[in-house]
Design a protein around this motif. Structure first.
Motif, PDB file in Angstrom:
ATOM      1  N   LEU A 163     -24.014   3.512  17.912  1.00  0.00           N
ATOM      2  CA  LEU A 163     -23.425   2.711  16.828  1.00  0.00           C
ATOM      3  C   LEU A 163     -22.737   3.605  15.791  1.00  0.00           C
ATOM      4  CD1 LEU A 163     -23.285   0.043  15.043  1.00  0.00           C
ATOM      5  CD2 LEU A 163     -25.568   0.670  14.236  1.00  0.00           C
ATOM      6  N   ILE A 164     -21.535   3.203  15.377  1.00  0.00           N
ATOM      7  CA  ILE A 164     -20.857   3.898  14.276  1.00  0.00           C
ATOM      8  C   ILE A 164     -20.641   2.886  13.148  1.00  0.00           C
ATOM      9  CG2 ILE A 164     -18.900   5.320  13.542  1.00  0.00           C
ATOM     10  CD1 ILE A 164     -18.265   5.816  16.504  1.00  0.00           C
ATOM     11  N   ILE A 165     -21.158   3.208  11.969  1.00  0.00           N
ATOM     12  CA  ILE A 165     -20.981   2.329  10.810  1.00  0.00           C
ATOM     13  C   ILE A 165     -19.976   2.973   9.853  1.00  0.00           C
ATOM     14  CG2 ILE A 165     -22.121   1.228   8.830  1.00  0.00           C
ATOM     15  CD1 ILE A 165     -24.740   1.319  10.398  1.00  0.00           C
ATOM     16  N   PHE A 166     -18.951   2.220   9.513  1.00  0.00           N
ATOM     17  CA  PHE A 166     -17.939   2.725   8.585  1.00  0.00           C
ATOM     18  C   PHE A 166     -18.089   2.107   7.208  1.00  0.00           C
ATOM     19  CE2 PHE A 166     -15.919   3.001  12.771  1.00  0.00           C
ATOM     20  CZ  PHE A 166     -15.431   4.298  12.739  1.00  0.00           C
ATOM     21  N   ASP A 167     -17.824   2.938   6.200  1.00  0.00           N
ATOM     22  CA  ASP A 167     -17.566   2.426   4.869  1.00  0.00           C
ATOM     23  C   ASP A 167     -16.126   1.897   4.911  1.00  0.00           C
ATOM     24  OD1 ASP A 167     -17.582   2.245   1.974  1.00  0.00           O
ATOM     25  OD2 ASP A 167     -16.369   4.067   1.992  1.00  0.00           O
ATOM     26  N   LEU A 168     -15.711   1.125   3.918  1.00  0.00           N
ATOM     27  CA  LEU A 168     -14.350   0.576   3.960  1.00  0.00           C
ATOM     28  C   LEU A 168     -13.360   1.367   3.084  1.00  0.00           C
ATOM     29  CD1 LEU A 168     -12.699  -1.709   5.168  1.00  0.00           C
ATOM     30  CD2 LEU A 168     -13.350  -3.137   3.247  1.00  0.00           C
ATOM     31  N   ASP A 169     -13.612   1.377   1.758  1.00  0.00           N
ATOM     32  CA  ASP A 169     -12.656   2.001   0.845  1.00  0.00           C
ATOM     33  C   ASP A 169     -12.644   3.514   0.986  1.00  0.00           C
ATOM     34  OD1 ASP A 169     -11.507  -0.207  -0.739  1.00  0.00           O
ATOM     35  OD2 ASP A 169     -13.604  -0.598  -1.212  1.00  0.00           O
ATOM     36  N   ASP A 170     -11.459   4.053   1.212  1.00  0.00           N
ATOM     37  CA  ASP A 170     -11.248   5.487   1.393  1.00  0.00           C
ATOM     38  C   ASP A 170     -11.964   6.060   2.611  1.00  0.00           C
ATOM     39  OD1 ASP A 170      -9.305   6.196  -0.445  1.00  0.00           O
ATOM     40  OD2 ASP A 170     -10.727   6.191  -2.087  1.00  0.00           O
ATOM     41  N   THR A 171     -12.260   5.161   3.560  1.00  0.00           N
ATOM     42  CA  THR A 171     -12.767   5.616   4.861  1.00  0.00           C
ATOM     43  C   THR A 171     -11.903   4.970   5.955  1.00  0.00           C
ATOM     44  OG1 THR A 171     -14.993   5.942   4.040  1.00  0.00           O
ATOM     45  CG2 THR A 171     -14.768   5.664   6.402  1.00  0.00           C
ATOM     46  N   LEU A 172     -11.755   3.634   5.886  1.00  0.00           N
ATOM     47  CA  LEU A 172     -10.830   2.944   6.801  1.00  0.00           C
ATOM     48  C   LEU A 172      -9.534   2.593   6.073  1.00  0.00           C
ATOM     49  CD1 LEU A 172     -13.223   0.457   8.680  1.00  0.00           C
ATOM     50  CD2 LEU A 172     -12.338   2.642   9.501  1.00  0.00           C
ATOM     51  N   ILE A 173      -9.662   2.264   4.792  1.00  0.00           N
ATOM     52  CA  ILE A 173      -8.500   1.845   3.995  1.00  0.00           C
ATOM     53  C   ILE A 173      -8.164   2.920   2.968  1.00  0.00           C
ATOM     54  CG2 ILE A 173      -7.803   0.201   2.199  1.00  0.00           C
ATOM     55  CD1 ILE A 173      -9.326  -1.917   3.729  1.00  0.00           C
ATOM     56  N   ASP A 174      -6.861   3.198   2.836  1.00  0.00           N
ATOM     57  CA  ASP A 174      -6.447   4.238   1.888  1.00  0.00           C
ATOM     58  C   ASP A 174      -6.429   3.672   0.462  1.00  0.00           C
ATOM     59  OD1 ASP A 174      -5.520   6.455   0.685  1.00  0.00           O
ATOM     60  OD2 ASP A 174      -3.571   6.510   1.687  1.00  0.00           O
ATOM     61  N   THR A 175      -7.608   3.409  -0.039  1.00  0.00           N
ATOM     62  CA  THR A 175      -7.754   2.761  -1.349  1.00  0.00           C
ATOM     63  C   THR A 175      -7.187   3.611  -2.477  1.00  0.00           C
ATOM     64  OG1 THR A 175      -9.765   1.786  -0.495  1.00  0.00           O
ATOM     65  CG2 THR A 175      -9.458   1.668  -2.875  1.00  0.00           C
ATOM     66  N   SER A 176      -7.467   4.911  -2.453  1.00  0.00           N
ATOM     67  CA  SER A 176      -7.096   5.724  -3.612  1.00  0.00           C
ATOM     68  C   SER A 176      -5.579   5.804  -3.795  1.00  0.00           C
ATOM     69  CB  SER A 176      -7.724   7.106  -3.550  1.00  0.00           C
ATOM     70  OG  SER A 176      -7.364   7.734  -2.368  1.00  0.00           O
ATOM     71  N   HIS A 177      -4.820   5.798  -2.692  1.00  0.00           N
ATOM     72  CA  HIS A 177      -3.364   5.862  -2.860  1.00  0.00           C
ATOM     73  C   HIS A 177      -2.716   4.493  -2.987  1.00  0.00           C
ATOM     74  CE1 HIS A 177      -4.220   9.835  -0.955  1.00  0.00           C
ATOM     75  NE2 HIS A 177      -3.495  10.185  -1.989  1.00  0.00           N
ATOM     76  N   THR A 178      -3.146   3.533  -2.155  1.00  0.00           N
ATOM     77  CA  THR A 178      -2.406   2.268  -2.135  1.00  0.00           C
ATOM     78  C   THR A 178      -2.943   1.235  -3.123  1.00  0.00           C
ATOM     79  OG1 THR A 178      -3.654   1.415  -0.234  1.00  0.00           O
ATOM     80  CG2 THR A 178      -1.643   2.604   0.243  1.00  0.00           C
ATOM     81  N   ILE A 179      -4.195   1.385  -3.562  1.00  0.00           N
ATOM     82  CA  ILE A 179      -4.727   0.384  -4.499  1.00  0.00           C
ATOM     83  C   ILE A 179      -4.992   1.005  -5.872  1.00  0.00           C
ATOM     84  CG2 ILE A 179      -6.596  -1.270  -4.940  1.00  0.00           C
ATOM     85  CD1 ILE A 179      -6.938  -1.508  -1.914  1.00  0.00           C
ATOM     86  N   THR A 180      -5.710   2.126  -5.891  1.00  0.00           N
ATOM     87  CA  THR A 180      -6.155   2.674  -7.174  1.00  0.00           C
ATOM     88  C   THR A 180      -5.007   3.201  -8.023  1.00  0.00           C
ATOM     89  OG1 THR A 180      -8.100   3.337  -5.944  1.00  0.00           O
ATOM     90  CG2 THR A 180      -7.966   4.085  -8.204  1.00  0.00           C
ATOM     91  N   ARG A 181      -4.035   3.865  -7.394  1.00  0.00           N
ATOM     92  CA  ARG A 181      -2.939   4.457  -8.190  1.00  0.00           C
ATOM     93  C   ARG A 181      -2.164   3.422  -9.000  1.00  0.00           C
ATOM     94  NH1 ARG A 181      -0.189   9.944  -6.347  1.00  0.00           N
ATOM     95  NH2 ARG A 181      -2.083  11.177  -6.476  1.00  0.00           N
ATOM     96  N   PRO A 182      -1.713   2.301  -8.366  1.00  0.00           N
ATOM     97  CA  PRO A 182      -1.036   1.283  -9.185  1.00  0.00           C
ATOM     98  C   PRO A 182      -1.933   0.715 -10.282  1.00  0.00           C
ATOM     99  CG  PRO A 182      -0.739   0.845  -6.834  1.00  0.00           C
ATOM    100  CD  PRO A 182      -1.697   1.967  -6.947  1.00  0.00           C
ATOM    101  N   LEU A 183      -3.230   0.657 -10.013  1.00  0.00           N
ATOM    102  CA  LEU A 183      -4.148   0.116 -11.026  1.00  0.00           C
ATOM    103  C   LEU A 183      -4.272   1.053 -12.227  1.00  0.00           C
ATOM    104  CD1 LEU A 183      -7.021  -1.436  -8.895  1.00  0.00           C
ATOM    105  CD2 LEU A 183      -5.419  -2.651 -10.347  1.00  0.00           C
ATOM    106  N   TRP A 184      -4.199   2.365 -11.972  1.00  0.00           N
ATOM    107  CA  TRP A 184      -4.267   3.323 -13.094  1.00  0.00           C
ATOM    108  C   TRP A 184      -3.059   3.145 -14.012  1.00  0.00           C
ATOM    109  CZ3 TRP A 184      -8.291   5.207 -15.060  1.00  0.00           C
ATOM    110  CH2 TRP A 184      -9.371   5.633 -14.286  1.00  0.00           C
ATOM    111  N   ARG A 185      -1.911   2.819 -13.418  1.00  0.00           N
ATOM    112  CA  ARG A 185      -0.711   2.566 -14.226  1.00  0.00           C
ATOM    113  C   ARG A 185      -0.976   1.386 -15.166  1.00  0.00           C
ATOM    114  NH1 ARG A 185       4.814   3.207 -14.059  1.00  0.00           N
ATOM    115  NH2 ARG A 185       4.702   4.573 -12.244  1.00  0.00           N
ATOM    116  N   LYS A 186      -1.564   0.327 -14.576  1.00  0.00           N
ATOM    117  CA  LYS A 186      -1.883  -0.876 -15.358  1.00  0.00           C
ATOM    118  C   LYS A 186      -2.876  -0.526 -16.470  1.00  0.00           C
ATOM    119  CE  LYS A 186      -1.754  -5.590 -14.956  1.00  0.00           C
ATOM    120  NZ  LYS A 186      -0.786  -5.594 -15.994  1.00  0.00           N
ATOM    121  N   ALA A 187      -3.878   0.274 -16.113  1.00  0.00           N
ATOM    122  CA  ALA A 187      -4.912   0.649 -17.105  1.00  0.00           C
ATOM    123  C   ALA A 187      -4.283   1.410 -18.265  1.00  0.00           C
ATOM    124  CB  ALA A 187      -5.990   1.498 -16.422  1.00  0.00           C
TER     125      ALA A 187
END
Ligand SMILES: [Mg+2]
Length: 230
Positions: free
Chosen positions: A2-26
């Motif tokens: 069995l292989i268990i994956f985390d989602l954010d920044d393991t399968l999904i590129d959260t830091s570049h595609t989600i977090t960066r635009p949010l920092w602009r908003k912040a």
């Protein structure tokens, strides 16, 4: 196995595609709240750079605001802005190699996801990243709790001894420490905040720098198992 994956920044590129635009908003909202910066772009780069080297968004904001000698009460405004994710408007990408890699892995391994977050949001992220949920025997998403409970439930349910299970995640304390405490194997995905130097090497069996590296490791392992007749 069995292989268990985390989602954010393991399968999904959260830091570049989600977090960066949010920092602009912040940053925009903190400026509306009274923060004074001379150059918006420079301040934004500063925030992004800081965030690569901290353990949490709160820490990033605390360091950033103290650099600008700003009122720490702006931290709350920044944190709230970071939660205002509009998934429908955001282009979400998987980590390079994930779509092809999961296809290869699911032929030889049982795959699962254990992720912390809001269920509808996390599922929407998977969908928008183009990750087929049919690859996974189980997807567990929870807003609360230690991942250890979910890992244990999973390997018991799927009747796998913990030694035959691997957890892949970018955050050592949240993703990998509970795995090691259960005698599972751990792979540290060095992505997003996972790139930061981690002093908790006792919880990491192997560091990996790309999804492709992970695939070649598991491919070798499954070939060996075939050669061994297992
Ligand atoms: Mg993660």
């Amino acid at each position: 196995m069995l292989i268990i994956f985390d989602l954010d920044d393991t399968l999904i590129d959260t830091s570049h595609t989600i977090t960066r635009p949010l920092w602009r908003k912040a940053l925009e909202e903190m400026i509306q709240g009274g923060l004074q910066v001379e150059d918006f772009s420079k301040a934004l780069f500063h925030l992004w750079a800081l965030d690569q080297n901290t353990q949490s968004s709160s820490e990033t904001l605390r360091l950033f605001l103290s650099f600008y000698q700003a009122n720490i009460s702006l931290q709350e405004i920044g944190l709230k802005a970071l939660q205002k994710i509009d998934v429908l408007q955001t282009k979400i990408q998987p980590l390079p190699g994930v779509l092809e890699g999961l296809k290869i892995l699911q032929a030889a391994y049982t795959l699962a996801v254990v992720s912390k977050g809001v269920e509808s949001l996390q599922r929407e992220k998977l969908k928008k990243a183009g990750i087929d949920t049919a690859f996974f025997s189980k997807i567990v998403i929870s807003e609360e709790g230690n991942k250890k409970v979910y890992y244990k439930k999973l390997f018991e349910e799927l009747k796998e001894p913990p030694q035959n299970c691997t957890v892949v995640g970018d955050r050592v304390l949240y993703d990998l420490k509970p795995a090691k405490e259960l005698q599972m194997r751990s792979r540290h995905m060095k992505w997003g905040r996972g790139k930061v130097y981690s002093p908790w090497s006792e919880y990491v069996d192997q560091e990996i720098y790309s999804f492709k590296e992970l695939i070649s490791y598991f491919e070798k392992l499954s070939n060996l198992a075939v050669l061994d007749g297992n």
